[in-house]
Structure formats: C-alpha cells, structure tokens
Design an enzyme around this catalytic site. Structure first.
Site, short mmCIF file in Angstrom:
data_model
loop_
_atom_site.label_atom_id
_atom_site.label_comp_id
_atom_site.label_asym_id
_atom_site.label_seq_id
_atom_site.Cartn_x
_atom_site.Cartn_y
_atom_site.Cartn_z
N GLU A 134 -0.17 0.77 3.14
CA GLU A 134 -0.31 2.18 2.79
C GLU A 134 -1.32 2.29 1.65
O GLU A 134 -1.46 1.38 0.83
CB GLU A 134 1.06 2.69 2.33
CG GLU A 134 1.09 4.12 1.82
CD GLU A 134 2.44 4.48 1.22
OE1 GLU A 134 2.78 5.66 1.24
OE2 GLU A 134 3.15 3.57 0.72
N LYS A 189 3.05 9.92 7.76
CA LYS A 189 4.32 9.58 7.12
C LYS A 189 5.30 10.76 7.15
O LYS A 189 4.97 11.86 6.69
CB LYS A 189 4.04 9.15 5.69
CG LYS A 189 5.24 8.66 4.90
CD LYS A 189 4.80 8.26 3.50
CE LYS A 189 5.92 7.67 2.67
NZ LYS A 189 5.45 7.32 1.31
N CYS A 211 6.26 3.03 4.15
CA CYS A 211 6.92 2.94 2.85
C CYS A 211 8.32 3.55 2.83
O CYS A 211 9.26 2.97 3.35
CB CYS A 211 6.01 3.55 1.78
SG CYS A 211 6.32 2.91 0.10
#
Length: 267
Positions: free
Chosen positions: A40, A109, A145
C-alpha cells in the site's frame, strides 16, 4: 507459480518510488517470479499530501508501472492513489493496481483506517466492492491494510473463487502492532482457507528514519501464510524481497480437512 513480495520503504518523491518499483520488479523477475506484490502507498508514503498526486489508472504513474510489467512479462500489484468519487479533488481513493500479462484490475480499499489517532476517511473515499483476478488458473483476492481486520472480505473473496488473498499494507507502528499484523494475516488465512500474501512497507526505523506523527508508515514483517495458518516465509523490519512458490493443492487439502467455508452459517 512463483511470487515475490517487495517490502520497500517509500517516501514523498513519486519518481524515486517508481525507481524502487523498477529495481525490485527486476529482481523479482530474475528470481523467477510470475507476480510481484508491492505495499500500500507505493506511489507516495502516508504522512505526505495525497490530493495533489492522485491520478486515474491510465495516468503517468500507473502507465509507467504498466510499461514495466509489460517489459518484464510479469504481473505487478502496487498501491497508488486515484481520484475520489466526488471528482472535485476533495478526496482520493486508496487503490491497488494490478497490471501485466494481459491483466488489468484495480481494488479500492473498503475499510478505511480510522483508528489509533489516524483518520484515513478525512482524505480517502472508501471502496464498495471486493475484487478478484485470475492468473495462470489461480484466482487471487485483494485487500488493503486495515481490511485485514475484517474476515468477511476474505471469505467473500474465497466465495468468488480466491485460493490466494493478497494484502498490501502500510501498517501503523506501536506496541504489539507487528504481532497483530502477523496474527491477523494468519487468522484470515484460516477463516478463508486461502494462502495469504501479506506485503507491508518496511519499517523506517530499520534504515535510520524515526517515525513521526500518527501516519501509518510500515513495520515490515511481510509474510506468506498457508491456508492452515502457518507462516511459510517472513521478512524482518528491513527492506527486502521475499519469494514463495504457491501450492494451490494445499488449499484444496485444507478445505477438505477444515471445511469452514462449507460449514459456516450466515445470520
């Protein structure tokens, strides 16, 4: 299939970060990898402005990554920032670009990191849908993440055929955070009976750069986890390149022994 996880430490400079992608992708190719995963925020590290660099998937940064993947004949997964939905420059999207060998995919995300004193939602629009892609007969799911704390995304990817889940991260530092990162990667492998490729930004402290502020800038410890939750390969906090040979037969074996996907009940 041979894969590589490129645990790099990016900074503010987009060109310097592209140079890292170039160098590590070439090492991955030389090591026989078919796919190389970057973290990321490969485009620019957190703790820097994002609104001024966000670009579409056909913009110059992504096009450079795409050209590199085409030159090397491998698939690159890398974190970048694309314009937000409003189109007025107020927010960006935290996007994973997947490119190479005829593949073009992207994932925005879904779960934004509003925790530990950091508010990702202040500058980032959340994604709305899971994404999977197929390479050489193997289906991969994507996550970023903070997503790793939410099991449903991983089981949904498995329902869509994923045998491997890729997690790209720039994990926040702090007491116990590296241990949580590894624990969560192992747990999501067990939840979904998939191989988990968890690639994070390296720890800036490992190269003499102290962490300042609350921005999540990485702790390292990229891992490859088996569908039974075993850590197969792991890096420490420093930058590095990790190789692994995927065994999708192990996924089917795990799903026979531990049929959690088949046994689960939805409420």
């Amino acid at each position: 299939m041979r894969v590589a996880l490129a645990q790099i430490i990016t900074g503010r400079d987009l060109a310097a970060n592209l140079d890292l992608v170039d160098a590590y992708a070439r090492q991955a190719k030389a090591g026989g990898a078919d796919l190389v995963v970057f973290p990321e925020a490969t485009m620019r590290a957190f703790g820097n402005s994002l609104l001024d660099i966000a670009e579409p998937l056909d913009g110059p940064w992504a096009s450079r990554v795409r050209a590199l993947a085409a030159e090397l004949g491998l698939v690159i997964v890398a974190g970048m920032f694309t314009p937000g939905t409003a189109g007025n420059g107020a927010k960006v999207r935290n996007t994973l670009l997947v490119t190479g060998r005829g593949l073009e995919a992207s994932y925005d995300k879904i779960h934004l990191f509003d925790a530990f004193g950091f508010a990702e939602s202040d500058t980032v629009d959340a994604g709305t849908a899971p994404v999977t892609f197929e390479l050489d007969g193997v289906t991969f799911g994507l996550a970023t993440c903070y997503d790793v704390r939410f099991p449903d995304l991983f089981t949904e990817n498995a329902d869509r055929g994923a045998e491997v889940n890729i997690v790209c991260a720039s994990w926040g530092s702090g007491p116990g955070k590296a241990e949580q990162w590894k624990l969560l990667a192992r747990a999501r492998a067990l939840d979904s009976t998939t191989v988990v490729l968890a690639c994070g930004q390296g720890d800036p402290v490992s190269v003499g750069h102290p962490v300042k502020g609350s921005a999540p800038t990485g702790v390292g410890h990229s891992v490859v986890v088996s569908p039974m939750g075993d850590v197969l390969e792991e890096l420490d906090g420093a930058p590095g390149l990790l190789f692994a040979d995927l065994d999708t037969a192990a996924v089917q074996e795990a799903r026979t022994k531990l049929p959690v996907l088949a046994n689960r009940r939805k409420f």
